[in-house]
Design an enzyme around this catalytic site. Structure first.
Site, PDB file in Angstrom:
ATOM      1  N   GLY A 111      -0.399   2.041  -0.298  1.00  0.00           N
ATOM      2  CA  GLY A 111       0.190   1.740  -1.608  1.00  0.00           C
ATOM      3  C   GLY A 111      -0.883   1.632  -2.678  1.00  0.00           C
ATOM      4  N   ASP A 118       0.237   1.562   7.537  1.00  0.00           N
ATOM      5  CA  ASP A 118       1.176   1.911   6.472  1.00  0.00           C
ATOM      6  C   ASP A 118       2.347   2.646   7.106  1.00  0.00           C
ATOM      7  OD1 ASP A 118       1.057   1.968   3.239  1.00  0.00           O
ATOM      8  OD2 ASP A 118       2.235   3.667   3.974  1.00  0.00           O
ATOM      9  N   ILE A 119       3.472   2.617   6.421  1.00  0.00           N
ATOM     10  CA  ILE A 119       4.664   3.295   6.938  1.00  0.00           C
ATOM     11  C   ILE A 119       4.437   4.817   7.006  1.00  0.00           C
ATOM     12  CG2 ILE A 119       5.799   3.436   4.669  1.00  0.00           C
ATOM     13  CD1 ILE A 119       7.675   2.511   7.838  1.00  0.00           C
ATOM     14  N   ARG A 120       3.559   5.314   6.101  1.00  0.00           N
ATOM     15  CA  ARG A 120       3.238   6.757   6.122  1.00  0.00           C
ATOM     16  C   ARG A 120       1.790   6.952   6.531  1.00  0.00           C
ATOM     17  NH1 ARG A 120       5.571   5.881   1.332  1.00  0.00           N
ATOM     18  NH2 ARG A 120       7.805   6.286   1.355  1.00  0.00           N
ATOM     19  N   TYR A 161      13.304  -9.161  -4.343  1.00  0.00           N
ATOM     20  CA  TYR A 161      11.836  -9.132  -4.246  1.00  0.00           C
ATOM     21  C   TYR A 161      11.273 -10.529  -4.535  1.00  0.00           C
ATOM     22  CZ  TYR A 161       7.016  -7.891  -5.533  1.00  0.00           C
ATOM     23  OH  TYR A 161       5.640  -7.811  -5.625  1.00  0.00           O
TER      24      TYR A 161
HETATM   25  N1  SER Z   1       5.043  -5.357 -10.053  1.00  0.00           N
HETATM   26  C1  SER Z   1       6.107  -6.105  -9.457  1.00  0.00           C
HETATM   27  C2  SER Z   1       7.407  -5.457  -9.711  1.00  0.00           C
HETATM   28  O1  SER Z   1       7.563  -4.926 -10.780  1.00  0.00           O
HETATM   29  C3  SER Z   1       6.146  -7.502  -9.995  1.00  0.00           C
HETATM   30  O2  SER Z   1       5.117  -8.216  -9.407  1.00  0.00           O
HETATM   31  O3  SER Z   1       8.264  -5.502  -8.900  1.00  0.00           O
END
Ligand code: SER
Length: 357
Positions: free
Chosen positions: A27, A49-51, A168
């Site tokens: 990432g 990593d997943i990939r 998230y």
């Molecule tokens: N960059 C993140 C998001 O936009 C926030 O920490 O999900």
């Protein structure tokens, strides 16, 4: 293999190489962290990593594994070869993507984190010493109830407004709590419990802007997208209002902070999770700066009300005095120096090379 790499034996007598593990290594932050760890040297680095990793990322680590952090057989294969003393657990689904697949976000962000914490605790027991664990948390753990409350609150402290509106944010808050549990209370009632198997250290990052990569699936992406589009002379329609304000920092500041926190003496740390912050222009102010740096940049505002609501729930500033006092955090940039000294020169060079005229 780095010269400093050492090895230990498994109970079956095989040698295991001492290494740091980076998950989510392919990432945005993973790329930057792998490079920084390779520059530091002194330890073997194993990437997960997943990939499959791309070439540049692969060159910065000693070994890489492709697969799911929830795949226990993959993790045990990795542990068969490497003795992990340090973990940078970056793998996650970000806030925009997570709202389309919340259960998958929970699986990767919470169950994946739990797997890595368990791995750290098991490694600590087998090595007889604590395993260090870095967990990138986020401003998404905050949930301001309204725009008016956000404006009134201004700069918020670590323990305020922890009612996230995204999966998230919920999962990052859960990760912070799991880390605290594994460090301080893991197997509280077990006779043979180990004190502090995991040394858990976490930073709540603001939006991060890298000159080298673009984020995907986040809600703070409007910042980096705006600069990268301008550098490529592409028009950009920003999905939040001009007055939307959240904190940002550059990728080198973020990676530097992770490494400083991980190298700080434990006795100087008063918290498990630290806020850090650098600059916080509104989207409109940032667009004006980008227009000044990239003459002719075409930036418009076409608000996506739902993504805007996520940004409205995140604070416009976060208080970072504990990080400054405990481990010497200092922002490296203002918004203007981030653009002039870091983003503009690096991004110009990047697109000049990748798309010759
Ligand atoms: N960059 C993140 C998001 O936009 C926030 O920490 O999900």
């Amino acid at each position: 293999m780095t010269p400093a790499a050492s090895s230990a034996r498994t109970h079956l007598g095989q040698r295991r190489t001492a290494a740091a593990l980076v998950t989510g290594a392919g990432g945005e932050m993973g790329h930057a962290l792998l490079r920084a760890l390779a520059e530091q040297g002194g330890r073997a680095v194993v990437a997960l990593d997943i990939r499959e990793l791309d070439g540049p990322a692969r060159n910065h680590c000693d070994a890489s594994f492709a697969g799911d952090i929830c795949d226990e057989s993959l993790l045990s294969r990795l542990l068969g070869q490497y003795e992990i003393g340090e973990i940078y657990h970056l793998a996650a689904l970000l806030s925009t993507r997570g709202e389309f697949v919340p259960e998958a976000a929970h699986q990767v962000n919470v169950v994946g984190t739990l797997n890595l914490l368990k791995l750290a605790a098991d490694e600590a027991r087998s090595r007889g010493t604590t395993v260090q664990f870095f967990f990138p948390s986020s401003i998404a753990v905050y949930g301001l109830p309204s725009l008016e409350a956000k404006r009134r609150a201004g700069v918020v402290k670590e323990e305020q407004f922890l009612e996230p509106v995204t999966m998230y944010g919920c999962s990052k808050l859960a990760g912070e709590q799991l880390g605290r549990y594994y460090e301080r209370h893991y197997r509280l009632l077990a006779q043979d419990r180990m004190e502090r198997p995991v040394d858990f250290r976490s930073i709540r990052f603001p939006g991060i802007i890298s000159a080298d990569t673009l984020p995907s699936g986040g809600t703070s992406d409007f910042g980096p997208e705006m600069v990268h589009a301008a550098a490529q002379k592409k028009p950009y329609a920003c999905f939040v209002r001009e007055d939307a304000r959240i904190p940002f920092m550059t990728m080198p500041e973020a990676v530097g902070a992770a490494l400083s926190l991980m190298s700080a003496p434990k006795e100087s740390l008063t918290r498990i999770v630290y806020n850090i912050s650098s600059f916080a222009p509104s989207a409109g102010e940032f667009a004006d700066m980008v227009r000044r740096e990239f003459k002719g940049a075409k930036i418009s505002f076409e608000v996506d009300e739902r993504r805007q609501a996520i940004v409205d729930s995140w604070p416009e500033g976060i208080e970072d005095s504990a990080a400054r006092t405990d481990w010497g955090w200092k922002p490296g940039h203002s918004a203007s120096s981030a653009l002039k000294q870091y983003l503009v020169p690096r991004i110009r060079a990047r697109y000049a090379v990748s798309s010759p005229k």
